[in-house]
Design an enzyme around this catalytic site. Sequence first.
Site, short mmCIF file in Angstrom:
data_model
loop_
_atom_site.label_atom_id
_atom_site.label_comp_id
_atom_site.label_asym_id
_atom_site.label_seq_id
_atom_site.Cartn_x
_atom_site.Cartn_y
_atom_site.Cartn_z
N GLN A 228 0.59 -1.47 0.08
CA GLN A 228 -0.22 -0.21 -0.16
C GLN A 228 1.12 1.15 -0.33
O GLN A 228 0.24 2.38 0.37
CB GLN A 228 -0.54 0.02 1.44
CG GLN A 228 -1.97 -1.50 1.53
CD GLN A 228 -3.06 -0.76 2.28
OE1 GLN A 228 -3.56 -1.66 3.04
NE2 GLN A 228 -3.84 0.07 2.65
N ARG A 375 -9.34 0.24 7.34
CA ARG A 375 -10.14 1.22 6.88
C ARG A 375 -10.10 2.13 7.25
O ARG A 375 -11.85 1.76 7.97
CB ARG A 375 -11.24 0.06 6.29
CG ARG A 375 -12.00 1.14 4.58
CD ARG A 375 -12.69 0.78 4.60
NE ARG A 375 -12.89 0.90 3.00
CZ ARG A 375 -14.49 0.42 2.20
NH1 ARG A 375 -14.68 -0.80 2.42
NH2 ARG A 375 -14.32 1.09 1.19
N CYS A 376 -9.27 2.49 8.35
CA CYS A 376 -9.55 3.30 9.61
C CYS A 376 -8.60 4.32 8.91
O CYS A 376 -7.31 4.22 8.76
CB CYS A 376 -9.75 2.45 10.26
SG CYS A 376 -8.93 3.37 12.13
N GLU A 749 -13.11 5.50 4.00
CA GLU A 749 -13.53 4.58 5.18
C GLU A 749 -14.79 4.86 6.01
O GLU A 749 -14.58 4.37 7.64
CB GLU A 749 -11.46 4.68 6.38
CG GLU A 749 -11.37 6.18 6.93
CD GLU A 749 -10.44 6.30 7.35
OE1 GLU A 749 -8.91 5.99 7.02
OE2 GLU A 749 -10.84 6.76 8.74
#
Length: 795
Positions: A228, A375-376, A749
């Site tokens: 990522q 996702r945060c 997110e």
Amino acid sequence: EDDGPQPEKHCGHGRGGMGEEVSRKEDKRFITGRGNYVDDIKKPGMLHCEIVRSPHAHARVKDIDGSRAEAMDDVVAVLTAEDLLEHDLATMPTLMDDTQDVLVNDKVKFQSQEVAAVIAKDRYAAKDGAERVEVDYEVLDPVVDAADALEEDAPLIRDELDDQEDNHIFDWETGDREATEAVFDDAAVTIEEDMEYQRLHPAPIETCGAVADWDPGMDKMTVHMTSQAPHAHRTLFSQVSGIPEHKVRIVSPDVGGGFGNKVPIYPGYVVAAAASYVLEEPVKWVEERSENIQTTGFARDYDMTGELAATEDGEITGVKVDVLANHGAYNAAAQPSKFPAGFFNIFTGSYDIEAAYGSLTAAFTNTAPGGVAYRCSFRVTEAVYLIERLVKVLADELDVDPAEIRRKNFIPSEAFPYESATGWNYDSGDYEKALDKALEMADYDHYREEQQRRIEEDADKLLGIGISSFTEVVGAGPGKQCDIAGIEMFDSADLRVNPTGNAVLRVGVQTQGQGHETTFAQIVAEELGMDVDSITVEHGDTDTEPYGLGTYGSRSTPVAGAAAAVAARKVRDKAKSIAANELEAAEEDIEWDRESGEFHVAGAPDRSITITEIAAGAYMNHPDSEEPGLEATNYYDPPEMTYPFGSYIVVVEVDRETGEVDFEKFVAVDDCGNRINPMIIEGQIHGGLAQGIGTAMMEEVTYDDNGNVTGGDFMNYLLPTANEIPNFETGHTVTPSPHHPIGAKGVGESPTVGSPPAIVNAVTDAMTHAGVSHVEMPMTPDVVWEHLDEVGLAQ
Ligand code: CDP
């Protein structure tokens, strides 16, 4: 009416600019099977790596005998920590300055930890070889629970660290303790609730993997990997291996979901690179599903006690929280380094609260390391869960409607920019508008009546209505506040317009399915009036892309999206002088018309030219005052983060006989500022809500007392399927970010962060009248049924 003030007019000019539902450019290759993932990469002479993992959670490694594996025809090598020590590669830094074994040197600290590696000519041989490696373990007592790990008689996990006498890692606090205590002392009403945010696994469809290829002719290491953050990983690879950074190339091809799981460096990547270096052949390592779940970065695992202080009429005056965080066997949480507990101190949420105080203790346990931002944005999920649950508990205590208590305490829209009690600078918001819209879409009053009717009629199925009016914080940097492993969290874009009038945009962020190839092209199309199809977006190759910090925490749009807009504006500035040259007018007489995507001479709209037409001039007929070419680069360090928000309303039916929960209605109103592609946003919301449902209803990584991972595969770690996902009704409001060049905030997110408290609030709400104040996640039918039974509602 929803499209509020715009920082710069966006016209949706029909060429694929801002706000247009452009079909995703990347989908053609994905739906025709032409995606290119790490496991698709095949190189001549490529070898395969399989990791030998410990069956024990805590054990000393007394001996490793690889001779039976080495004797196999297709096995090329068996690697242990001893081999890696020769190259100074036996350990690697984590994202929080800890040091993790690449292969265990002395003591195993969690189940499935990497102990040895087998390199073979094909994957089957590597797997067979791994089964023949014999490891002699001295099994030690493990401790998997953070509270147990802090007991005096707990086994010491990190005995190799000087000065480490127990399993305590760090304490952290935020806010004003004294002021908060004073507010609590004076409060008419206080409430307190214990709640756990269970250990989750981000579960990307594609597991982690790498193909490492050392080229002794070029002295260059190329690693194709599921990353990522390719540039940050290049720097770390160079630091760990000693190979100069310009001789390391990281390529992140298509990535099948990341969700924070592909931010850390894992031992498998390092082993593949070390093996390639030693054997001078490409080496592939791709983990299996259970390896991914059991050993790679987990998320959450926060045990929280939260308290609110309020006046009699429901004005919240103070919030307090105490957290026990399980960090696993190494301190490897993905946190911007100036924030040891990430952005958890955003726990005042959407509310204007006078005083706040938070404290946290982190502990080592015999479990896999992690604490990644699933996702945060670095623990914002836990913070949102905490405050949104507490507000519901307070509403019940005061017997006030939970929508009303939110409305009463919201930061008013005219108070922005707003500084919270813990020092966060919110850019913009209109929380009441989002809530009102959600209430209307959900037909809230009707469901409240229906809920009451069912209670009065003693119906078999109870109704619960849950609200979450969350505020998010996304888009890390600024660089002065946020860094990963010391590297400031800016991001970048490099835009080159070709002589024939099309363009390539290279960005430092890395899509994992979010559609950047489309939305970033839309930003350029908007700024330059070009057709979206004439812009290609490239990412994921450190040899060609500008340095960036990668994609996680919904930072792509707030940071690299801003860089793309600024780079495009630089190109437009240069194009203006070329336009003047081409139109034979003075530069000060040239005007840009966003609507038509043309420069024209002031007062003479028919004397006009597009950037596509100018491109040739930049290479063939450039003005003397300018260099040839038409390109620009921008490294964008955001002045602040962006604060998207939303209101979610969930209506559930709870079956009193089985404890089963059915979704009756699921409304999600989001505000991410100006919207680039509404269709992609809709997809992001749907995916994130599905993950929120997984979190609230079924997902958890569990351990038994011996440290065995009992939730370590998809038979036991339950992901939601289409069967469990209801029909989502989505809506939006638009409150642009005042400091972002295109007024956009991140969105990816928001649904995962915002939905779990709405769901838990709904399930709890079905039993509130009987005295239930909290239900722990995951709310499987047995858990719900226990609560029904406890308060006499079970049938
Ligand atoms: O960093 P990540 O891409 O995961 O998250 P994001 O910046 O929130 O973007 C997710 C997707 O939604 C990207 O394709 C964005 O360009 C798109 N998006 C949008 O169309 N409009 C916004 N205001 C925010 C995001």
